[in-house]
Write a protein that holds these residues in place. Structure first.
Motif, PDB file in Angstrom:
ATOM      1  N   ARG A 111      33.953  44.297  41.792  1.00 28.46           N
ATOM      2  CA  ARG A 111      35.391  44.300  41.525  1.00 28.46           C
ATOM      3  C   ARG A 111      35.742  45.301  40.427  1.00 28.46           C
ATOM      4  NH1 ARG A 111      35.965  39.279  40.961  1.00 28.46           N
ATOM      5  NH2 ARG A 111      35.991  39.079  38.691  1.00 28.46           N
TER       6      ARG A 111
ATOM      7  N   LEU B 209      39.036  40.377  47.610  1.00 29.81           N
ATOM      8  CA  LEU B 209      39.748  41.293  46.710  1.00 29.81           C
ATOM      9  C   LEU B 209      41.048  41.751  47.353  1.00 29.81           C
ATOM     10  CD1 LEU B 209      36.770  43.515  45.454  1.00 29.81           C
ATOM     11  CD2 LEU B 209      37.639  41.372  44.512  1.00 29.81           C
ATOM     12  N   ASP B 210      42.012  42.115  46.522  1.00 32.95           N
ATOM     13  CA  ASP B 210      43.309  42.567  47.009  1.00 32.95           C
ATOM     14  C   ASP B 210      43.718  43.836  46.244  1.00 32.95           C
ATOM     15  OD1 ASP B 210      45.695  42.691  48.358  1.00 32.95           O
ATOM     16  OD2 ASP B 210      46.721  41.224  47.070  1.00 32.95           O
TER      17      ASP B 210
END
Length: 373
Positions: free
Chosen positions: A133, A215-216
């Motif tokens: 991330r 995740l976005d």
């Protein structure tokens, strides 16, 4: 219905009982997962792998020791080659990734190599997800994750997987790197070994996609992986980009077909145990209580293959002749049934398989008669 936590705890306790008292679980790696996905109908392998049973020790205790696996020499050579490829912060490895997969990006003059140390597989999995991330949130740089830990749900049970490396590109996309000790001769390698590596990498790609989905926006997991091998007969690294889209699709489909491990466990008699320390008769009965789906391909993928082949031959099952033959024979499941149908002693004449067998038997008889004239 009990809450998920209770069900999960009960399942773990049940799987520990199947392994035997105080027997540590054998981790389910990507190689075993790829083999399991190649034969999703085998409940025996599914429950043994799910319970963490050491199938090599089990096969020896059953009197059918396995010839499956790498030699200690091959493992040592592979570890030495991997260390060479990843030396100097993975400079050579990243150069190969740039050359084979991402020439449009800036050359990797330097890269982040985060520390993935954590306690236990769950801790390492969380640490890997955090670093992925972080790397994706700061595009423009190369990041090398050395032996990250990934998790993949397999038939309702988590499997922890450890690829050789994962590279985060400057555009935020992710690539799996497989490092193997078999050589690239004149730019190509043994197709069977490349295929096995591609199936193994497909498992890692599926696990990475689960991380990416959380995740976005979700980063792109590349479906071309980097296969790094020794060049010719040297210890110098060479690489090839391998498209694993087909292997990924097949593996994903097969994994969804696996019967849930807890469903298989519920069908076993109370007290069933697969500990190699049990008496031979009791251990054999336990193993035979779980149905197997043997095929000749198992010989290169499963430690119990010799045992299952012997049982398959004893019962005359046509599966021992291979999946293509089995598919052609329809409802004829034993060699005895096949021979009886060919001789006209049994079988429905309107069955295409029976008709083909009788035609083949007639042609054989004609050929033998002509040869005797």
């Amino acid at each position: 219905m009990p809450p998920p936590r209770t069900r999960g705890t009960a399942l773990r306790h049940r799987l520990a009982e199947l392994r035997g008292p105080d027997v540590p679980a054998k981790a389910l790696d990507a190689r075993a997962l790829a083999a399991l996905a190649a034969n999703p109908g085998c409940a025996r392998r599914a429950i043994l792998d799910g319970a963490g049973v050491n199938k090599a020790a089990l096969a020896s205790a059953l009197g059918s020791p396995s010839a499956f696996g790498q030699s200690q020499f091959a493992l040592t050579r592979g570890n030495a080659f991997e260390a060479k490829v990843k030396a100097d912060g993975g400079a050579e490895l990243l150069r190969l990734v740039h050359e084979k997969l991402d020439r449009a990006a800036e050359p990797p003059a330097e890269a982040r190599v985060p520390d993935l140390t954590a306690t236990g597989p769950q801790g390492r999995t969380a640490r890997t997800a955090l670093e992925l991330r972080e790397a994706t949130a700061h595009p423009g740089a190369w990041t090398l994750l050395d032996h990250p830990m990934l998790a993949l749900d397999v038939a309702g049970s988590p499997a922890f997987l450890e690829p050789d490396a994962v590279v985060v590109h400057p555009d935020g996309s992710w690539t799996v790197v497989e490092i193997k000790s078999f050589p690239l001769l004149d730019g190509s390698a043994d197709p069977a070994k490349v295929g096995a590596a591609a199936r193994q990498a497909a498992v890692y790609v599926l696990a990475l996609e689960e991380v990416a989905a959380r995740l976005d926006p979700a980063p792109r997991v590349r479906h071309r992986i980097l296969l790094v091998c020794p060049r010719d007969f040297s210890n110098l690294p060479a690489a090839s980009a391998v498209d694993i889209r087909k292997q990924r699709a097949v593996t994903a489909r097969q994994l969804t077909r696996l019967t849930r491990i807890e469903d298989i466990a519920e069908t076993l008699p109370e007290g069933t145990c697969f500990s190699p320390e049990l008496p031979a008769e009791e251990l054999t009965a336990a193993v035979e209580s779980v149905p197997a789906t043997y095929a000749p391909e198992c010989l290169s993928a499963c430690e119990l293959a010799f045992h299952c082949r012997g049982r398959s031959r004893e019962t005359g099952a046509v599966t021992s002749l291979g999946r293509p033959v089995r598919a052609e024979l329809g409802g004829l499941t034993t060699v005895e049934d096949v021979l009886a149908a060919a001789r006209g002693e049994a079988g429905d004449p309107d069955d295409p398989a029976v008709a083909a067998l009788r035609r083949a038997a007639a042609l054989r008889a004609e050929a033998l008669e002509a040869a005797c004239r």
